[in-house]
Design an enzyme around this catalytic site. Sequence first.
Site, short mmCIF file in Angstrom:
data_model
loop_
_atom_site.label_atom_id
_atom_site.label_comp_id
_atom_site.label_asym_id
_atom_site.label_seq_id
_atom_site.Cartn_x
_atom_site.Cartn_y
_atom_site.Cartn_z
N CYS A 11 0.87 -1.19 0.00
CA CYS A 11 0.00 0.00 0.00
C CYS A 11 0.90 1.23 0.00
CB CYS A 11 -0.98 -0.02 1.17
SG CYS A 11 -0.21 -0.02 2.81
N ARG A 17 -3.39 -0.72 5.33
CA ARG A 17 -3.98 -1.77 4.49
C ARG A 17 -3.07 -2.98 4.28
NH1 ARG A 17 -5.08 2.11 -0.38
NH2 ARG A 17 -3.16 2.93 0.54
N ASP A 129 -8.32 4.07 1.00
CA ASP A 129 -7.33 4.37 2.01
C ASP A 129 -8.02 4.99 3.23
OD1 ASP A 129 -5.25 5.29 3.48
OD2 ASP A 129 -4.18 6.18 1.78
#
Length: 164
Positions: A11, A17, A129
């Site tokens: 990420c 994440r 995000d």
Amino acid sequence: MAEPRRVLFVCLGNIIRSPLGARLFEHKAAEAGLAEKYAVDSAGTGDWHVGEPPDERMVRTAARRGFHYTDRARQVKAADLDSFDLIIAMDPQNKLNLETLAQNAAQRAKIRLMREFDPQAGGDMSVPDPWYAGPNGFNDAYDIIERSVEKLLAELEAGRVTPA
Ligand code: 4NP
């Protein structure tokens, strides 16, 4: 015993994440008795959070569901594109950044999007995000990541993901 498949989750910051993706994939593989078959790690395209543990908002989101994990952020490096068999980007921008880092077609062929494996993606190819979202962003990202790693594991086990 065959060499483990090496899977890298990527990420932007490597604190929200991708650490969850890596550790949850690892956990699901272990639950299925497949721990030996996979070597998993995560990294970020950016370097702002190198050395930090996972974001505590996602750690708490996971803990509420009974999943406990820790990690240490690092930045992705060109050598990762050789040493991993499969590289899972959390969103199209991460994938683009990885493709820019890649030096040949074999490396580029290893890069896939997490939500290619989400049965509920419906054409949305980003794991959003949560850094910029409210608390629901963490729950939503967790759900997406859990669905996606379960399917990714199933597809790998079925021989339907064939990276280099
Ligand atoms: P991640 O989330 O890419 O899922 O780890 C982010 C974490 C930090 C930042 C951006 C995204 N940041 O801008 O510092």
